[in-house]
Design an enzyme around this catalytic site. Structure first.
Site, PDB file in Angstrom:
ATOM      1  N   GLY A  94     -11.760  -0.918  59.182  1.00  0.00           N
ATOM      2  CA  GLY A  94     -12.275  -0.212  58.029  1.00  0.00           C
ATOM      3  C   GLY A  94     -11.407   0.942  57.590  1.00  0.00           C
ATOM      4  O   GLY A  94     -10.205   1.001  57.867  1.00  0.00           O
ATOM      5  N   CYS A  95     -12.031   1.901  56.920  1.00  0.00           N
ATOM      6  CA  CYS A  95     -11.307   2.951  56.200  1.00  0.00           C
ATOM      7  C   CYS A  95     -10.510   3.884  57.103  1.00  0.00           C
ATOM      8  O   CYS A  95      -9.574   4.541  56.637  1.00  0.00           O
ATOM      9  CB  CYS A  95     -12.283   3.774  55.362  1.00  0.00           C
ATOM     10  SG  CYS A  95     -13.034   2.834  54.004  1.00  0.00           S
ATOM     11  N   TYR A  96     -10.843   3.961  58.378  1.00  0.00           N
ATOM     12  CA  TYR A  96     -10.141   4.898  59.261  1.00  0.00           C
ATOM     13  C   TYR A  96      -8.978   4.258  60.011  1.00  0.00           C
ATOM     14  O   TYR A  96      -8.311   4.908  60.822  1.00  0.00           O
ATOM     15  CB  TYR A  96     -11.108   5.514  60.274  1.00  0.00           C
ATOM     16  CG  TYR A  96     -11.749   4.536  61.242  1.00  0.00           C
ATOM     17  CD1 TYR A  96     -11.043   4.055  62.343  1.00  0.00           C
ATOM     18  CD2 TYR A  96     -13.059   4.105  61.070  1.00  0.00           C
ATOM     19  CE1 TYR A  96     -11.616   3.166  63.235  1.00  0.00           C
ATOM     20  CE2 TYR A  96     -13.652   3.219  61.962  1.00  0.00           C
ATOM     21  CZ  TYR A  96     -12.925   2.754  63.036  1.00  0.00           C
ATOM     22  OH  TYR A  96     -13.505   1.867  63.910  1.00  0.00           O
ATOM     23  N   PHE A 138     -13.369   8.239  57.543  1.00  0.00           N
ATOM     24  CA  PHE A 138     -14.673   7.849  58.055  1.00  0.00           C
ATOM     25  C   PHE A 138     -14.825   6.337  57.923  1.00  0.00           C
ATOM     26  O   PHE A 138     -14.357   5.742  56.953  1.00  0.00           O
ATOM     27  CB  PHE A 138     -15.779   8.548  57.258  1.00  0.00           C
ATOM     28  CG  PHE A 138     -15.463   9.984  56.950  1.00  0.00           C
ATOM     29  CD1 PHE A 138     -15.677  10.972  57.900  1.00  0.00           C
ATOM     30  CD2 PHE A 138     -14.924  10.340  55.729  1.00  0.00           C
ATOM     31  CE1 PHE A 138     -15.363  12.291  57.634  1.00  0.00           C
ATOM     32  CE2 PHE A 138     -14.607  11.660  55.446  1.00  0.00           C
ATOM     33  CZ  PHE A 138     -14.830  12.636  56.401  1.00  0.00           C
TER      34      PHE A 138
END
Length: 390
Positions: free
Chosen positions: A154-156, A357
């Site tokens: 994901g985004c992290y 996050f």
């Protein structure tokens, strides 16, 4: 031993859509009732995004024939299978991975023969041989180059990749690592009346960034970012686990991005920062007030608003994150590299705190410092002397 991000290069799809175009596409879908259309209008208009890039080209072609994702004749979004979407991912992501990696070598201080490791990052598609292999072949890198892929985090996910690159360089001072993140989020955009799907449709975009990492100090006059410390933390058990998630469905990947996420981050952001700042007594005493520059992953405008309010950051400190959101949207893991690229000119010794996050709810953080040519060389020599004393 200091390790540096020497350069960051970007690659983007050819098509950029004004936010209003995608807003009207979503609102025109029959799956949305009147309430959902109103929510879509509010979500898009309040997103803080002016435009987003996408590998899906047919949304702008009002007179064209139906494509895989959209039929302009009746303004209907189509529902290709996950397999069909992944075929597009393999073709389009490969082009972006290679373009960004090539630009990083053209603009940076290293040549292809210097590269010892390639780390690729993505959560929006899979194929093998993967993008790491494609980069090695396209750029003529050695067959013995170490290849690694960070997938579906994901985004992290750029943070684990940067930490891995730092570890390789600390183990081998001559290592030079290419970290390349490519995300094609719009391949999975869907129309549905639920708020999570509408919010996801209003923020996610496509983009790619490649970072050059090495323990070699930057050359005279060149700017870099020294990677000082990294930390990972989770929100307490049961808090946020269901609010941000990413699963594979039959018609693409399904994103859960709850409207509660900004409030959860607001409640826990100061506590999450403590382990990172505690690495250095001066920062631990001053808390986040001792950090001059910030790179906050713009999961959405509300997340940036909550972080700014909680940490009492100035508009100038938030400007790099807001500007990347405005110009590009949320490109998942690639986004933080776009922001760090804008901070590569940070003056010698000034601090940068970066954070992102993702599912879990996971908070990944990095503390970096501006580094410039000769001064960075002196710092590297000082660190080597200290290591010898120990």
């Amino acid at each position: 031993m200091p390790v540096y991000i020497h350069d960051i290069a970007l690659a983007l799809p050819e098509t950029a859509y004004p936010q209003s175009v995608i807003r009207e596409v979503i609102k025109a879908q029959p799956e949305l009732d009147r309430l959902a259309k109103r929510l879509a209008g509010a979500a898009f208009n309040g997103s803080g995004i002016d435009q987003r890039y996408s590998v899906v080209r047919e949304f702008a072609d009002k007179d064209g024939e139906a494509g895989l994702f959209y039929d302009p004749a009746n303004e209907r979004m189509l529902t290709p299978s996950t397999g069909q979407r992944n075929i597009v991912y393999a073709e389009e992501a490969t082009r972006l991975y290679v373009e960004a990696a090539r630009k990083a070598l053209e603009d940076g201080p290293f040549e292809a023969a210097d590269i010892t490791h390639v780390i690729t990052v993505s959560c929006t598609g899979f194929f093998a041989p993967g993008p790491d292999y494609a980069i090695v072949r396209a750029l003529g890198l050695g067959g013995d180059v170490g290849r690694y892929h960070v997938g579906f985090m994901g985004c992290y996910a750029a943070f684990p990749a940067l930490k891995m690159a730092k570890a390789f360089c600390q183990a081998d001072p001559e290592a030079a690592v290419l970290v390349v993140s490519a995300e094609l989020c719009t391949l999975h955009m869907r129309a549905a009346p639920d708020p999570d799907t509408i919010i996801a449709a209003s923020v996610f975009a496509d983009g790619c960034a490649a970072a050059l990492v090495s323990a070699r100090p930057p050359a005279q006059g060149r700017h870099a970012l020294r990677m000082d410390h990294f930390e990972t933390t989770l929100t307490p058990p049961g808090v946020g686990e269901a609010e941000m998630a990413w699963t594979i469905g039959d018609q693409g990947y399904e994103m859960v991005l709850s409207s509660y996420v900004p409030s959860i981050i607001e409640s826990h952001i100061e506590g999450a920062l403590s382990p990172l700042l505690d690495h250095e007594p001066a920062l631990a005493d001053a808390r986040h007030a001792g950090v001059e520059h910030w790179a906050i992953h713009p999961g959405g405008r509300s997340i940036l608003d909550k972080v700014q309010g909680s940490l009492k950051l100035s508009d100038a400190q938030m400007a790099p994150s807001r500007e990347v959101l405005r110009q590009y949207g949320n490109m998942s893991s690639a986004t933080i590299l776009f922001i760090l690229r804008d901070l590569l000119g940070t003056p010698e010794g000034e601090r940068v705190c970066a954070m992102a996050f993702g599912p879990g709810l996971t908070v990944e953080m990095g503390l970096l410092s501006g580094a410039v040519g000769a001064a960075a060389t002196q710092e590297a020599e000082r660190q080597s002397e200290l290591a010898g004393v120990r």
